[in-house]
Design a protein around this motif. Structure first.
Motif, PDB file in Angstrom:
ATOM      1  N   ARG A 148       3.965   3.640  -0.538  1.00 23.72           N
ATOM      2  CA  ARG A 148       5.093   3.766  -1.438  1.00 23.72           C
ATOM      3  C   ARG A 148       6.298   4.174  -0.598  1.00 23.72           C
ATOM      4  NH1 ARG A 148       4.078   7.811  -5.048  1.00 23.72           N
ATOM      5  NH2 ARG A 148       2.954   8.763  -3.344  1.00 23.72           N
ATOM      6  N   LYS A 195      -0.007  19.026  10.181  1.00 22.02           N
ATOM      7  CA  LYS A 195       0.028  17.950   9.179  1.00 22.02           C
ATOM      8  C   LYS A 195       0.310  16.607   9.853  1.00 22.02           C
ATOM      9  CE  LYS A 195       2.692  15.969   5.612  1.00 22.02           C
ATOM     10  NZ  LYS A 195       2.998  14.867   6.523  1.00 22.02           N
ATOM     11  N   ASP A 202       9.466  11.921   1.031  1.00 26.04           N
ATOM     12  CA  ASP A 202      10.223  12.466  -0.111  1.00 26.04           C
ATOM     13  C   ASP A 202       9.818  13.891  -0.473  1.00 26.04           C
ATOM     14  OD1 ASP A 202       9.825   9.652  -0.082  1.00 26.04           O
ATOM     15  OD2 ASP A 202      10.821   9.519  -2.023  1.00 26.04           O
ATOM     16  N   TYR A 203       8.528  14.193  -0.326  1.00 26.96           N
ATOM     17  CA  TYR A 203       8.032  15.493  -0.790  1.00 26.96           C
ATOM     18  C   TYR A 203       8.673  16.652  -0.038  1.00 26.96           C
ATOM     19  CZ  TYR A 203       5.212  14.655   3.306  1.00 26.96           C
ATOM     20  OH  TYR A 203       4.831  14.371   4.580  1.00 26.96           O
ATOM     21  N   VAL A 205      -2.895  15.418  11.541  1.00 25.59           N
ATOM     22  CA  VAL A 205      -3.897  14.963  10.559  1.00 25.59           C
ATOM     23  C   VAL A 205      -3.456  13.615   9.981  1.00 25.59           C
ATOM     24  CG1 VAL A 205      -4.913  15.466   8.290  1.00 25.59           C
ATOM     25  CG2 VAL A 205      -4.732  17.281   9.991  1.00 25.59           C
ATOM     26  N   ASP A 206      -2.178  13.490   9.636  1.00 27.46           N
ATOM     27  CA  ASP A 206      -1.628  12.222   9.119  1.00 27.46           C
ATOM     28  C   ASP A 206      -1.873  11.071  10.091  1.00 27.46           C
ATOM     29  OD1 ASP A 206      -0.591  13.154   6.782  1.00 27.46           O
ATOM     30  OD2 ASP A 206       1.512  13.092   7.381  1.00 27.46           O
ATOM     31  N   GLU A 254       0.804  -1.196   0.000  1.00 28.44           N
ATOM     32  CA  GLU A 254       0.000   0.000   0.000  1.00 28.44           C
ATOM     33  C   GLU A 254       0.845   1.257   0.000  1.00 28.44           C
ATOM     34  OE1 GLU A 254      -2.973   1.251   3.328  1.00 28.44           O
ATOM     35  OE2 GLU A 254      -3.664  -0.566   2.352  1.00 28.44           O
ATOM     36  N   VAL A 267       4.691   6.720   9.521  1.00 31.88           N
ATOM     37  CA  VAL A 267       3.339   6.987   9.012  1.00 31.88           C
ATOM     38  C   VAL A 267       3.337   7.025   7.485  1.00 31.88           C
ATOM     39  CG1 VAL A 267       1.457   8.663   8.998  1.00 31.88           C
ATOM     40  CG2 VAL A 267       2.720   8.240  11.087  1.00 31.88           C
ATOM     41  N   ASP A 268       4.346   7.662   6.898  1.00 28.17           N
ATOM     42  CA  ASP A 268       4.326   7.874   5.446  1.00 28.17           C
ATOM     43  C   ASP A 268       5.742   8.140   4.956  1.00 28.17           C
ATOM     44  OD1 ASP A 268       3.222   8.209   2.945  1.00 28.17           O
ATOM     45  OD2 ASP A 268       2.556  10.268   3.273  1.00 28.17           O
ATOM     46  N   ARG A 283      -5.636  10.101  10.176  1.00 28.77           N
ATOM     47  CA  ARG A 283      -6.174   9.470   8.962  1.00 28.77           C
ATOM     48  C   ARG A 283      -5.507   8.134   8.649  1.00 28.77           C
ATOM     49  NH1 ARG A 283      -6.621  14.816   5.125  1.00 28.77           N
ATOM     50  NH2 ARG A 283      -8.368  15.759   6.227  1.00 28.77           N
ATOM     51  N   SER A 284      -4.252   7.984   9.045  1.00 26.86           N
ATOM     52  CA  SER A 284      -3.557   6.737   8.720  1.00 26.86           C
ATOM     53  C   SER A 284      -3.894   5.626   9.714  1.00 26.86           C
ATOM     54  CB  SER A 284      -2.045   6.972   8.726  1.00 26.86           C
ATOM     55  OG  SER A 284      -1.631   7.375  10.016  1.00 26.86           O
TER      56      SER A 284
END
Lengths: 238, 488
Positions: free
Chosen positions: B84, B277, B346-347, B280-281, B82, B342-343, B284-285
């Motif tokens: 990346r 952020k 890279d961004y 919120v992450d 799921e 959590v995520d 939602r995760s």
């Protein structure tokens, strides 16, 4: 005035030399295209120029700032569209634009968000987190995030990938207007047909070295199009 | 499987080596072997305090819990598929593109991790014991039996975890029921003593049927067979439940929340939108419940152990509120690790934000999430134990230890806690920096009633040292991490 200047940029990863001494000049107001075969060093060069990666040797100057010494100020001054579209998974498109706008201190942020949401039709994904958006929509979002603070220099790594023909056209028109307003674009791409219509100066990189640079006409050297010139330049070295 | 398994093992080895270096990674089993050798050399003294059956019970429980942690492929595999991982992709996700089945790659993951962790931990542990034979006189056959029995406990834990996590992929209700059932079985053995522990840990049952406890015979064989059967059953059940078509669950969002959360966080000024952020992450995760359980479970386990030592073993150890304060702070490190998982990040590389700023944001998120729970736990346990008189000391201990532990972990591991703790160099520094002050506080906490002035002065001294170290490490985050990038 130079927007980008690089002298003797070298990047080595253990036994691999990704860049073997790159010299490059991009004038302010240029639409500059960097082309090369896979693994030639395009993305590495772009990442060094945008302060994402430190060079092993050599120096660069981007809008008067050394990206190796002051990466945050370089990133604040420019807009970057990375090779892989990777917005944060759990924010919605407009939340991501809000986040980028707040980090960058964009004035009148709601208006700026509205402009780019409308331009790229990101309303379609309202109520959907980025992880669940299509690749094309994520790419549009990364473009919007790079444009939102109206930087004077854009670094674009394959900006047309995943866009449908309508948005390819919209993006082309926008980038030409952007260049015409005196700002600078540095673009890496494999889509030579599109690039030929946009770029006024180009460079070809292969094996971590610039093998040709100049105006479009100078690099084409009488070939019918950029693709033929590219195949000749890179083919000669194979 | 013959071609897949070697590739998966290579992938796992390269992934772990990439966290530090190949040499550092290979040093990990050497350290385990040396540690095990040291334990063996001091075993005579250790066994005076802890009877051999209890030590073996502890070994099997540890192996089982380790297996439980390793085998949750239903969760981990789903995350691989799921999420990346920056520019990473894994062989387990290949059935999306190739004519392979997810069942096969999940089985590959199971076998890969069984082999990998056996080579990384169990085998070096046994090698360390074997190296001590000339000095300790341990019999090699006993060490061999210990390896076999511990391997069964590890694989039972791994298989059970694999099965339970694949049940989760199919049905949350069935998952909750299964977890409740397993908890009841363990409570029946551990708390109510209506079941012997070896009845639910076949590896332990096998071990108790082997030398030096008994002559090898039917009991050991039955334990071994029961273990093998349970492993096969769990793995077969898990493979049956692995879905062949994987569709990530979408997360519907009613409205944009980020601006509202951002507006409410004026107190953290420069970190406002970054922290908003993060929060919120996390919501939602679905990470907050996972964090809650991974924090509360060891605390409950600790409370149970303390209760057991006091009431079950009737040992005169003074577990008081100060002890719990120190322990709560210590376990906080688990939560920091969650915040980094959590995520992909890279961004951030495209924004004028550097790694130290994001680390500090995670620290703020940690404080926002844990201060309340930690305080509630320490107050609750103190009230339950009738020990509220020491709360005035326990709360500062908890707070200073929490902040010290999380800042020290952030300094050592940056945004890749899970990865860097596999680097033996980092792990060694972490162990010294974590265990020394916590040990000091624990020992001091036991003497608070006997020598209050001395103890309180000692605790004040330790807390001052920890606060000073926290300030130094916090400032050091800039120098250490400013040149690192966000790509994994």
């Amino acid at each position: 005035m130079k927007a980008i200047e690089a002298r003797g940029l070298v990047k080595r990863y253990e036994s691999v030399t990704a860049l073997g001494g790159v010299d490059l000049d991009v004038d302010a107001g240029d639409f500059f295209g960097l082309f090369g075969p896979n693994g030639a060093g395009k993305t590495t060069l772009l990442r060094i120029l945008t302060g994402q990666l430190a060079p092993t040797a050599g120096r660069a100057n981007v809008l008067g700032i050394d990206p190796a010494r002051d990466p945050l100020n370089v990133k604040a001054a420019i807009g970057i569209v990375p090779e892989v579209e990777s917005p944060p998974s759990y924010l919605t498109a407009s939340e991501y634009l809000y986040f980028v706008g707040r980090v960058r201190g964009v004035p009148d942020l709601p208006k700026a968000i509205d402009r780019w949401v409308t331009f790229f039709d990101l309303n379609e994904g309202r109520g959907t987190i980025c992880r669940d958006l299509s690749k094309g929509t994520r790419q549009k979002l990364m473009l919007a995030a790079a444009f939102i603070h109206e930087p004077s220099l854009l670094f674009l790594d394959e900006p047309f990938i995943n866009l449908d023909p309508i948005y390819q056209r919209k993006l082309k028109d926008f980038l030409l207007e952007y260049r015409d307003s005196g700002r600078t674009v540095f673009m890496c791409s494999h889509l030579l047909e599109i690039a030929e219509k946009l770029c006024d100066r180009v460079a070809v990189i292969d094996g971590g070295r610039i093998i040709a640079t100049g105006s479009l006409a100078e690099v084409k050297r009488g070939e019918r199009d950029l693709e033929a010139a590219f195949l000749r330049l890179v083919g000669e070295r194979r | 499987m013959s071609y897949l398994l070697p590739l998966m093992l290579k992938e796992e080895f390269r992934l772990h080596s990439s966290y530090s270096s190949r040499r550092m990674f290979l040093a990990f089993p050497v350290i385990v072997a040396l540690f095990s050798f040291a334990i063996a050399m001091t075993s005579q003294r250790l066994l005076e305090a802890t009877p051999l059956p209890d030590a073996i019970l502890f070994l099997h429980l540890s192996a089982f819990l380790y297996g439980l942690g390793v085998g949750a492929f239903g969760f981990l595999g789903a995350q691989y598929l799921e999420r990346r991982h920056g520019h990473r992709n894994y062989l387990v996700a290949m059935p999306s593109l190739l004519p392979m089945s997810f069942r096969r790659t999940f089985l590959g993951m199971y076998v890969r991790d069984a082999v990998f962790y056996m080579a990384l931990v169990l085998a070096p542990m046994v090698a360390g014991l074997a190296a001590s034979v000339p000095f300790t006189g341990f019999r090699l056959t006993s060490i061999g039996f210990l390896f076999l029995a511990a391997l069964i406990s590890f694989l039972v834990g791994m298989s059970l975890s694999f099965f339970v996590s694949t049940v989760y992929m199919r049905s949350r209700v069935a998952f909750a029921g299964l977890v409740a059932g397993i908890s009841v079985a363990f409570a029946a053995a551990g708390v109510f003593r209506v079941l012997p522990v070896e009845a639910i840990l076949p590896g332990l049952s096998m071990h108790y049927g082997l030398p030096p406890f008994a002559t090898p015979g039917a009991a050991a064989l039955a334990g071994g067979m029961a273990g093998a059967g349970l492993i096969a059953l769990c793995v077969a059940g898990a493979l049956l439940l692995v879905p062949e078509q994987y569709e990530p669950r979408s997360v519907p969002v009613a409205e944009d929340e980020l601006p509202g959360v951002d507006a409410r966080l004026g107190i953290v000024r420069g970190y406002r939108v970054l922290l908003a952020k993060e929060l919120v992450d996390l919501r939602r995760s679905g990470t907050i419940p996972k964090m809650f359980f991974s924090f509360v479970t060891p605390l409950l386990f600790l409370s149970f152990t303390a209760w057991f030592v006091r009431n079950g073993l009737r040992a005169p150890v003074g577990f008081n509120s100060v002890f719990y304060g120190a322990m709560v702070g210590f376990f906080g490190v688990l939560l920091y690790n969650w915040l980094n998982n959590v995520d992909a990040m890279d961004y951030y590389a495209t924004l004028p934000v550097d790694v130290p700023r994001v680390i500090r944001t995670k620290l703020l998120a940690f404080l926002a999430l844990t201060t309340g729970i930690s305080t509630a736990f320490v107050v609750g346990v103190s009230a339950l134990n009738g020990d509220l008189r020491l709360l005035w000391l326990a709360l500062p201990v908890m707070f200073v230890t929490s902040v010290y532990m999380v800042v020290m972990t952030a300094y050592l591991t940056g945004l890749r806690t899970n990865s860097f703790l596999f680097d033996p160099g980092v792990l060694a520094r972490f162990s010294v920096l974590a265990i020394l002050p916590d040990l000091g506080l624990t020992i001091l906490s036991f003497t608070v009633d006997r020598t209050p002035v001395f103890t309180i002065s000692g605790i004040a001294l330790v807390l001052t040292a920890m606060a000073a170290a926290t300030a130094l490490l916090y400032r050091g985050i800039d120098a250490k991490w400013a040149r690192h990038d966000f790509a994994e």
